[in-house]
Design an enzyme around this catalytic site. Structure first.
Site, PDB file in Angstrom:
ATOM      1  N   LYS A 193       0.581  -1.174   0.280  1.00  0.00           N
ATOM      2  CA  LYS A 193       0.444   0.000  -0.028  1.00  0.00           C
ATOM      3  C   LYS A 193       0.856   1.128  -0.656  1.00  0.00           C
ATOM      4  O   LYS A 193       0.469   2.517  -0.488  1.00  0.00           O
ATOM      5  CB  LYS A 193      -0.993   0.346   1.115  1.00  0.00           C
ATOM      6  CG  LYS A 193      -1.868  -0.982   1.202  1.00  0.00           C
ATOM      7  CD  LYS A 193      -3.245  -1.086   1.627  1.00  0.00           C
ATOM      8  CE  LYS A 193      -4.247  -2.837   2.031  1.00  0.00           C
ATOM      9  NZ  LYS A 193      -3.798  -3.421   2.077  1.00  0.00           N
TER      10      LYS A 193
HETATM   11  C1  LIG Z   1      -4.553  -4.671   1.685  1.00  0.00           C
HETATM   12  C2  LIG Z   1      -3.967  -5.794   1.515  1.00  0.00           C
HETATM   13  C3  LIG Z   1      -4.147  -7.024   0.562  1.00  0.00           C
HETATM   14  C4  LIG Z   1      -5.742  -6.970   0.158  1.00  0.00           C
HETATM   15  O1  LIG Z   1      -5.711  -5.783  -1.376  1.00  0.00           O
HETATM   16  P1  LIG Z   1      -6.711  -5.390  -1.543  1.00  0.00           P
HETATM   17  O2  LIG Z   1      -6.109  -3.987  -2.553  1.00  0.00           O
HETATM   18  O3  LIG Z   1      -7.316  -4.602  -0.080  1.00  0.00           O
HETATM   19  O4  LIG Z   1      -7.881  -6.096  -2.626  1.00  0.00           O
HETATM   20  C5  LIG Z   1      -3.193  -8.573   0.434  1.00  0.00           C
HETATM   21  N1  LIG Z   1      -1.957  -8.209   1.074  1.00  0.00           N
HETATM   22  C6  LIG Z   1      -1.606  -7.427   2.115  1.00  0.00           C
HETATM   23  C7  LIG Z   1      -0.543  -7.581   2.553  1.00  0.00           C
HETATM   24  C8  LIG Z   1      -2.464  -6.198   2.006  1.00  0.00           C
HETATM   25  O5  LIG Z   1      -1.951  -4.831   2.925  1.00  0.00           O
END
Ligand SMILES: *Cc1c(COP(=O)(O)O)cnc(C)c1O
Length: 471
Positions: A112
């Site tokens: 993210k």
């Molecule tokens: C947020 C997250 C996901 C999921 O991603 P989305 O965009 O919500 O589908 C998967 N793995 C990790 C480590 C995350 O932080």
């Protein structure tokens, strides 16, 4: 490029306004008015670009000319200067056919950071340029909150409040949020789960008066800018894999994506609509498998909530699903609105047979249960000495289960294993923490506990916003 809502009532919004709006004011999600489609020649021109220049090339289609080129360039370069790897999102060959796209080299060790470092820069830009107060409000299943806080901590003119489910995020995730002492950060630890947090955020954003009075901004993946930024690494990975395997150039490449809110995988769908040769998008879930059931059966219907080893995927109602629904319905806003209304009324959506065919053409899916997740971590640690985090392990396991053997796949490694040591320990593996993570354990913590009611959240928010209001 302008933006409109999937539900049709919000039209012709510019890039910065779309960025600031987050959730569209009609309850839908913003999408670009047209998707730029690249030719294979244009695509090849990007092959030698650095991650940063690829980001600039892609954003240039979407920013509507609203940000001067040199300023955007500075923002993009500043965003990724915080990453520990010079390639930003390097590709690691795990086996003959599985390529891991490592997305965890940013400040909080999860993917993210890629979008949220950029959004932090953009919020700063808007706060300065338009002298507009920015109050970021978001819910997190663990990683978004930490990333968003790192993106804007200490930045002038910006406040950030993050709701997380108390005790339901990993220790490191919690510390990454609650050890930040900057005045402009408020952590609310909510009695409940992530869906409770997200529901309250959605309610606050749906209150148009509250939203505009307090200049609320969203960092959840309902924000279109997050999606746009995340398309970049799909392109980057395609180039790195086909650098190593030139014979695959131009043929569809599979991607396996650990999925929660459907944001990351939707970015892959968008990249594919832009002309990137994408094969199957493998939708990896855990026991919270509403999306797996949708891909397999065509019915979108939440069932019970499960706590798993991959908490960032513990999501029942995936916000970005509506964006895909809009495209699979042929960009028909009336039908999208009708489907979402029906979902609200009856708690489920069923799609007709021919739509399900399209869904199954776009996606494959596998829900990885806990034992399978841990077995995958153990297997790759033993066989190739690579330690996967539980989310990335779900991606790899789902790729193995759904794709024909021998076909190349990029599996997204969405977090560093140090973030989820609770699960790694269950595999009886001892890992060494990177220094920035070890350091968290000795830092003082700041958080406010609230019950799961919106009244309590508002009671904490108002004084937080008031303290920076110009009197
Ligand atoms: C947020 C997250 C996901 C999921 O991603 P989305 O965009 O919500 O589908 C998967 N793995 C990790 C480590 C995350 O932080």
């Amino acid at each position: 490029m302008q933006y409109h809502s999937t539900r049709g009532q919000v039209k012709e919004v510019g890039f910065i306004d779309a960025f600031l709006m987050g959730l569209a004011t009609d309850g839908g999600l913003l999408v670009p008015s047209t998707i730029p489609v690249l030719t294979s020649e244009q695509l090849e021109e990007w092959r030698t670009f650095s991650f940063q220049d690829l980001m600039l090339a892609i954003l240039s289609y979407y920013t509507n000319g609203e940000i001067p080129e040199d300023e955007l360039k500075t923002m993009v370069y500043d965003s990724y200067s915080t990453f520990r790897h010079e390639e930003v999102t390097p590709v690691h060959k795990l086996t003959d056919d599985i390529y891991l796209l490592e997305l965890f080299h940013g400040p909080t060790f999860a993917f993210k950071d890629i979008a949220l470092q950029l959004m932090g820069q953009l919020y700063s830009y808007v706060a300065k340029k338009y002298n507009r107060p920015i109050n970021i409000l978001g819910a997190t299943s663990g990683d978004t909150g930490a990333s968003a806080i790192q993106g804007v901590r200490g930045k002038e003119g910006i406040n950030i409040c993050i709701l997380h489910p108390n005790g339901k995020v990993s220790k490191v995730q919690e510390l990454q949020m609650t050890t930040v002492q900057d005045e402009n950060v408020l952590n609310l630890a909510v009695e409940g789960n992530f869906d409770d947090c997200q529901r309250m955020i959605k309610e606050l954003f749906a209150d148009v008066d509250f939203k505009s009075e307090h200049h609320l901004c969203a960092i959840n993946s309902i924000n279109i800018v997050r999606i746009l930024a995340q398309t970049v690494y799909y392109f980057y990975a395609y180039f790195r894999v086909t650098d190593q395997r030139p014979e695959l150039t131009g043929t569809p490449l599979h991607f396996s994506v650990p999925t929660g809110n459907f944001g990351d995988i939707f970015a892959g769908y968008l990249a594919s609509r832009m002309g990137l040769p994408v094969g199957k998008l493998v939708l990896a879930t855990n026991e919270n498998n509403i999306l797996e059931r949708f891909v397999k059966e065509g019915v979108y219907k939440p069932d019970g909530f499960h706590t798993t080893y991959s908490p960032s995927m513990d999501i029942q109602v995936a916000s970005n699903f509506e964006r895909y629904l809009y495209y699979v319905l042929g960009e028909n806003t009336e039908q999208t609105e009708a489907f979402m209304r029906k979902f609200k009324e009856s708690g489920e959506i069923g799609v007709p047979e021919e739509l399900l065919k399209q869904v199954q053409h776009d996606f494959a899916s596998h829900g990885v249960i806990g034992a399978e997740c841990l077995a995958t971590i153990t297997k790759y640690n033993d066989q190739v000495d690579y330690l996967l985090d539980p989310h990335s392990a779900c991606g790899v396991a789902a790729a193995e289960q759904t794709l024909p053997a021998g076909e190349a796949v990029v599996s997204l490694a969405t977090a560093h294993p140090a973030k989820f040591n609770e699960s790694i320990e269950l595999c009886e593996i001892k890992q060494e923490f990177p220094a920035p993570i070890s350091a968290l354990f000795d830092m003082p913590v700041k958080k406010t506990e609230v019950d799961g009611t919106i009244e309590q959240v508002v009671a904490e928010l108002l004084p937080f916003y008031d303290r920076t209001k110009v009197k």
